[in-house]
Scaffold this motif. Sequence first.
Motif, mmCIF file in Angstrom:
data_model
loop_
_atom_site.group_PDB
_atom_site.id
_atom_site.type_symbol
_atom_site.label_atom_id
_atom_site.label_comp_id
_atom_site.label_asym_id
_atom_site.label_seq_id
_atom_site.Cartn_x
_atom_site.Cartn_y
_atom_site.Cartn_z
ATOM 1 N N ALA A 189 39.402 26.165 42.795
ATOM 2 C CA ALA A 189 38.492 27.273 42.529
ATOM 3 C C ALA A 189 39.286 28.562 42.360
ATOM 4 C CB ALA A 189 37.496 27.420 43.679
ATOM 5 N N PRO A 190 38.844 29.444 41.428
ATOM 6 C CA PRO A 190 39.595 30.685 41.195
ATOM 7 C C PRO A 190 39.598 31.571 42.428
ATOM 8 C CG PRO A 190 37.450 30.743 40.102
ATOM 9 C CD PRO A 190 37.646 29.352 40.597
ATOM 10 N N VAL A 191 40.749 32.152 42.732
ATOM 11 C CA VAL A 191 40.889 33.022 43.896
ATOM 12 C C VAL A 191 41.161 34.429 43.412
ATOM 13 C CG1 VAL A 191 42.226 33.518 45.964
ATOM 14 C CG2 VAL A 191 41.746 31.150 45.329
ATOM 15 N N ARG A 192 40.330 35.369 43.832
ATOM 16 C CA ARG A 192 40.481 36.748 43.399
ATOM 17 C C ARG A 192 41.410 37.538 44.322
ATOM 18 N NH1 ARG A 192 35.541 40.497 41.327
ATOM 19 N NH2 ARG A 192 36.700 42.429 41.006
ATOM 20 N N GLY A 193 41.432 37.155 45.594
ATOM 21 C CA GLY A 193 42.262 37.896 46.527
ATOM 22 C C GLY A 193 42.557 37.091 47.777
ATOM 23 N N GLU A 194 43.512 37.586 48.532
ATOM 24 C CA GLU A 194 43.926 36.971 49.791
ATOM 25 C C GLU A 194 43.611 37.939 50.921
ATOM 26 O OE1 GLU A 194 45.674 34.036 50.165
ATOM 27 O OE2 GLU A 194 46.022 33.512 48.062
ATOM 28 N N ILE A 195 43.018 37.415 51.990
ATOM 29 C CA ILE A 195 42.713 38.218 53.174
ATOM 30 C C ILE A 195 43.337 37.521 54.373
ATOM 31 C CG2 ILE A 195 40.887 39.073 54.697
ATOM 32 C CD1 ILE A 195 39.082 39.257 52.253
ATOM 33 N N GLU A 211 37.110 44.783 50.188
ATOM 34 C CA GLU A 211 38.071 44.415 49.147
ATOM 35 C C GLU A 211 37.406 44.434 47.779
ATOM 36 O OE1 GLU A 211 41.205 43.958 49.256
ATOM 37 O OE2 GLU A 211 41.707 43.651 51.376
ATOM 38 N N GLU A 212 36.167 43.970 47.708
ATOM 39 C CA GLU A 212 35.448 43.979 46.435
ATOM 40 C C GLU A 212 35.190 45.402 45.966
ATOM 41 O OE1 GLU A 212 33.642 42.396 43.047
ATOM 42 O OE2 GLU A 212 34.979 41.503 44.557
ATOM 43 N N ALA A 213 34.859 46.285 46.902
ATOM 44 C CA ALA A 213 34.650 47.692 46.548
ATOM 45 C C ALA A 213 35.941 48.306 46.002
ATOM 46 C CB ALA A 213 34.164 48.470 47.769
ATOM 47 N N LEU A 214 37.066 47.959 46.628
ATOM 48 C CA LEU A 214 38.353 48.462 46.145
ATOM 49 C C LEU A 214 38.689 47.880 44.777
ATOM 50 C CD1 LEU A 214 40.438 48.293 49.456
ATOM 51 C CD2 LEU A 214 39.535 50.339 48.334
ATOM 52 N N ALA A 215 38.348 46.610 44.580
ATOM 53 C CA ALA A 215 38.603 45.985 43.277
ATOM 54 C C ALA A 215 37.790 46.659 42.184
ATOM 55 C CB ALA A 215 38.263 44.495 43.345
ATOM 56 N N ARG A 216 36.658 47.238 42.528
ATOM 57 C CA ARG A 216 35.834 47.957 41.564
ATOM 58 C C ARG A 216 36.277 49.411 41.393
ATOM 59 N NH1 ARG A 216 29.659 45.633 42.161
ATOM 60 N NH2 ARG A 216 30.236 43.446 42.450
ATOM 61 N N GLY A 217 37.327 49.786 42.108
ATOM 62 C CA GLY A 217 37.893 51.116 41.934
ATOM 63 C C GLY A 217 37.154 52.228 42.635
ATOM 64 N N TRP A 218 36.336 51.905 43.630
ATOM 65 C CA TRP A 218 35.529 52.940 44.272
ATOM 66 C C TRP A 218 36.367 53.873 45.146
ATOM 67 C CZ3 TRP A 218 30.775 49.523 45.948
ATOM 68 C CH2 TRP A 218 30.059 49.156 44.782
ATOM 69 N N ASP A 219 37.574 53.461 45.505
ATOM 70 C CA ASP A 219 38.440 54.394 46.238
ATOM 71 C C ASP A 219 38.887 55.544 45.342
ATOM 72 O OD1 ASP A 219 39.831 52.351 44.818
ATOM 73 O OD2 ASP A 219 41.695 52.960 45.801
ATOM 74 N N ARG A 220 38.760 55.357 44.020
ATOM 75 C CA ARG A 220 39.131 56.424 43.079
ATOM 76 C C ARG A 220 37.917 57.155 42.508
ATOM 77 N NH1 ARG A 220 41.756 51.935 41.489
ATOM 78 N NH2 ARG A 220 40.515 51.765 39.583
ATOM 79 N N LEU A 238 24.709 44.889 46.367
ATOM 80 C CA LEU A 238 24.231 43.508 46.380
ATOM 81 C C LEU A 238 22.727 43.453 46.637
ATOM 82 C CD1 LEU A 238 27.106 41.671 48.296
ATOM 83 C CD2 LEU A 238 26.772 41.912 45.832
ATOM 84 N N ARG A 239 22.241 44.312 47.527
ATOM 85 C CA ARG A 239 20.804 44.325 47.806
ATOM 86 C C ARG A 239 19.997 44.755 46.582
ATOM 87 N NH1 ARG A 239 22.357 46.899 52.914
ATOM 88 N NH2 ARG A 239 22.169 45.373 54.611
ATOM 89 N N SER A 240 20.596 45.572 45.742
ATOM 90 C CA SER A 240 19.865 46.082 44.576
ATOM 91 C C SER A 240 19.535 44.990 43.578
ATOM 92 C CB SER A 240 20.686 47.176 43.884
ATOM 93 O OG SER A 240 21.844 46.628 43.259
ATOM 94 N N ALA A 260 28.636 34.194 46.810
ATOM 95 C CA ALA A 260 29.436 34.141 45.591
ATOM 96 C C ALA A 260 30.816 34.762 45.812
ATOM 97 C CB ALA A 260 28.694 34.857 44.461
ATOM 98 N N LEU A 261 30.871 35.872 46.535
ATOM 99 C CA LEU A 261 32.148 36.547 46.757
ATOM 100 C C LEU A 261 33.071 35.739 47.659
ATOM 101 C CD1 LEU A 261 30.982 40.262 47.210
ATOM 102 C CD2 LEU A 261 32.257 39.291 45.282
ATOM 103 N N ARG A 262 32.492 35.043 48.641
ATOM 104 C CA ARG A 262 33.323 34.266 49.568
ATOM 105 C C ARG A 262 34.164 33.236 48.838
ATOM 106 N NH1 ARG A 262 28.110 33.538 53.274
ATOM 107 N NH2 ARG A 262 28.311 35.370 54.601
ATOM 108 N N GLN A 263 33.638 32.699 47.745
ATOM 109 C CA GLN A 263 34.375 31.681 47.011
ATOM 110 C C GLN A 263 35.563 32.261 46.250
ATOM 111 O OE1 GLN A 263 33.614 28.518 47.500
ATOM 112 N NE2 GLN A 263 31.965 29.224 48.841
#
Length: 299
Positions: free
Chosen positions: A33-39, A81-90, A144-146, A288-291
Amino acid sequence: MITSNVLRQPLLHCALIGSLAFFVYGGIAEDTAPVRGEIHFSAADIDTLKTEWRQQLGRPLTPEEFAASLQAKVDERILIEEALARGWDRTDPIVRQRLRDNLAFTEHGHDDDADLLATAKALGMPLLDPVVRKRLLLRMQATLRSEAEVVPSDEQLARYAASAETTARRWHLSHVLRTGPSAESQLRALPHIAPEAAARHSEPFLAGNIFTDATDSSLAKAFGPGFVKQLEALPTRQWAGPVSSVFGEHLVWIEQRQTQRITVERDKAYLAWHAAQEHAALQRGLAALRQQYRVSWED
């Protein structure tokens, strides 16, 4: 996807890992399965988690409690991590300002905005600063709730309102309290007394000895958890017990218990339905994100 690096107690931890993988991830994901990141959680991270809960509970976590607390920690980290991947820190104005403030009095304080934010990320500030973490977490949860359905049909809402109907109990009772090692024998030795005279035969009880129109929750507050559950099996209009509370042992006279059906109003039903839809959307998004993240920890 989840693994453990160090297993000092193999049998316990293997069982725990298995239950956590099933509980958190809904089964073991395929290695392909595709892995987007390591924690990764270090041994110090795990020890901090256990210590924090030990301080709150006054005892060590059970394996099941550890699995649940680790699940919550994993989910929090994945969302950040997902929020950071979306660039929200910037791009998030609150996060940007917080990170700039953190570096304002350092050697980087005069860097331009883009360099400043890049430095903050390189130093791991988005993961270390509690305000930034909270902002990113809450915003990601809200995103996600939206995805939830927000406009139910009349039929959906009617079904939900019917399923949300609850029952409420009202208790009319008297009790006599005894404490100490001989409390039970003292209660059994009491002569027959009228329920309204309970206070004269009882040790002092701050909340009183006669309860009229009391709810489950009000009795739980007065006597502690587990007290109401014991009342359910007692007969009415006779002394019964002893019943244990956090204060001691009680003889209880249940004069009456009433159960009434509470219908949920349409407006309240909609709010409850909407909250349930948002929760379901959050859980779907998390699943979905956990995968997409491989998680490991040291123990």
